[in-house]
Design a protein around this motif. Structure first.
Motif, PDB file in Angstrom:
ATOM      1  N   GLY A 161       6.653 -22.458  68.582  1.00  0.00           N
ATOM      2  CA  GLY A 161       6.179 -21.348  67.627  1.00  0.00           C
ATOM      3  C   GLY A 161       6.654 -19.961  67.671  1.00  0.00           C
ATOM      4  N   LEU A 228       7.816 -26.825  64.761  1.00  0.00           N
ATOM      5  CA  LEU A 228       6.988 -25.895  65.535  1.00  0.00           C
ATOM      6  C   LEU A 228       5.992 -26.568  66.554  1.00  0.00           C
ATOM      7  N   LEU A 231       0.987 -25.750  67.320  1.00  0.00           N
ATOM      8  CA  LEU A 231       0.362 -25.291  65.950  1.00  0.00           C
ATOM      9  C   LEU A 231      -0.355 -26.643  65.286  1.00  0.00           C
ATOM     10  N   LEU A 237       8.716 -25.012  60.102  1.00  0.00           N
ATOM     11  CA  LEU A 237       8.957 -23.798  59.657  1.00  0.00           C
ATOM     12  C   LEU A 237      10.281 -23.943  58.686  1.00  0.00           C
ATOM     13  N   VAL A 255       5.448 -21.900  56.461  1.00  0.00           N
ATOM     14  CA  VAL A 255       5.019 -22.743  57.637  1.00  0.00           C
ATOM     15  C   VAL A 255       4.063 -23.656  57.199  1.00  0.00           C
ATOM     16  N   GLN A 285       9.061 -14.230  59.732  1.00  0.00           N
ATOM     17  CA  GLN A 285       8.606 -15.560  60.366  1.00  0.00           C
ATOM     18  C   GLN A 285       7.519 -15.390  61.323  1.00  0.00           C
ATOM     19  N   GLU A 286       7.419 -14.276  61.879  1.00  0.00           N
ATOM     20  CA  GLU A 286       6.623 -14.077  62.904  1.00  0.00           C
ATOM     21  C   GLU A 286       5.073 -13.888  62.172  1.00  0.00           C
ATOM     22  N   ARG A 289       3.929 -17.156  60.832  1.00  0.00           N
ATOM     23  CA  ARG A 289       3.307 -18.064  62.010  1.00  0.00           C
ATOM     24  C   ARG A 289       1.992 -17.491  62.407  1.00  0.00           C
ATOM     25  N   ARG A 293      -1.522 -19.344  62.574  1.00  0.00           N
ATOM     26  CA  ARG A 293      -2.250 -19.662  63.642  1.00  0.00           C
ATOM     27  C   ARG A 293      -3.720 -19.227  63.585  1.00  0.00           C
TER      28      ARG A 293
END
Length: 301
Positions: A161, A228, A231, A237, A255, A285-286, A289, A293
């Motif tokens: 992740g 990933l 998760l 992803l 995602v 992406q951050e 993700r 989460r």
């Protein structure tokens, strides 16, 4: 006359007792044990999935998260901001099977769009569990994304992740009826839901297809589409760059994760206001993700 009647009755009674005794003897197996009239017993039924209902997604994302993912024009009226962050629910036939929500906001530097799709998979085969059927649906989505193979020449690979490469296991293909699909999809702020192929990167040679790593807009090492870890039960992803109707490039990070019999897709898109600007892959992406989460944690509460 009475004597003759008794003589006729006794042989008949003896014959009946012999027949009963023979029937009792025949009910046992060759070793003397009783036989089972229904060999094999009842057919086992697969266990149902963990989730029986779905949360309403428009209210599942905290306002602070929406404000970070969807910046607006400074000074925008409060009622307009409330309308943007309220989101637009996807139109579905059964909200216990599939739900979705979309948001869109414009700022001086770029426009952003966020789409969440949540599908609860149900198996109608008593021999196949809901979880196994959901894994088949998830595997189909992962296969459609055409993730680079680990150790391939383009430097892409499976990773966790945080984007660091790590070995990953591929899933087997599977198909499943999707009788709870959404009634409509469209662009902008209208309701839409992500289909199994919606997270697929543009095919090579097609208009707007992203180039190989090293070209402008391509993800850097460790940020390529990948599996990933950490998760849900399984996740991947996808990261694709394409050109919209204008000259500006837009980047979409998707995602997709499965937890038990539910599959969640988070799709986050940025289109810069200036044609020469390229969206930051690491930042998108951050954020995608991080939201995934949060949704996974909410489902486990």
């Amino acid at each position: 006359m009475q004597r003759k009647a008794r003589k006729a009755y006794v042989p008949g009674l003896v014959a009946l007792l012999v027949a009963v005794a023979a029937g009792c003897t025949g009910a046992g197996g060759g070793d003397g044990s009783p036989t089972d009239p229904k060999p094999g017993g009842p057919t086992p039924v697969a266990s149902p999935g963990k989730y029986r209902t779905l949360r309403e997604p428009c209210g599942s994302v905290p306002l602070a998260t929406l404000q970070e993912l969807l910046p607006t024009t400074p000074g925008l009226a409060e009622e307009q901001q409330e309308k943007i962050y309220r989101g637009t629910a996807a139109v579905t036939y059964d909200t216990d099977r599939r739900v979705g929500c979309s948001w869109k906001a414009d700022s001086p530097d770029a426009s952003h769009q966020l789409v969440i799709d949540v599908e609860r998979v149900v198996s109608y085969d008593p021999a196949v569990s809901d979880d196994d059927r959901a894994q088949e649906v998830y595997a189909r989505k992962e296969s459609a994304a055409e993730l680079p193979a680990p150790g391939s020449g383009d430097g892409a690979g499976n990773g966790d992740g945080d984007g660091s490469p790590s070995p990953g296991a591929s899933s087997t293909d599977g198909t499943s009826p999707d009788d709870a699909s959404t009634a409509s999809t469209s662009s902008g702020t209208t309701p839409q839901t992500v289909s199994p192929s919606a997270t697929t990167s543009p095919s090579p040679g097609s208009p707007g297809a992203s180039d190989a790593p090293g070209t402008p807009g391509a993800p850097v090492e460790g940020l390529q589409p990948r599996v990933l870890d950490g998760l849900g039960d399984a996740a991947f992803l996808d990261d694709a760059v394409a050109r919209s109707g204008s000259a500006a490039q837009n980047r979409t990070v998707s995602v997709v994760f499965r937890t038990s019999n539910v599959i969640v897709t988070v799709q986050y898109t940025e289109q810069p206001a200036h044609p020469t600007d390229v969206p930051d892959s690491a930042q998108l992406q951050e954020r995608a993700r991080g939201l995934a989460r949060k949704l996974a944690d909410e489902m486990n509460e």
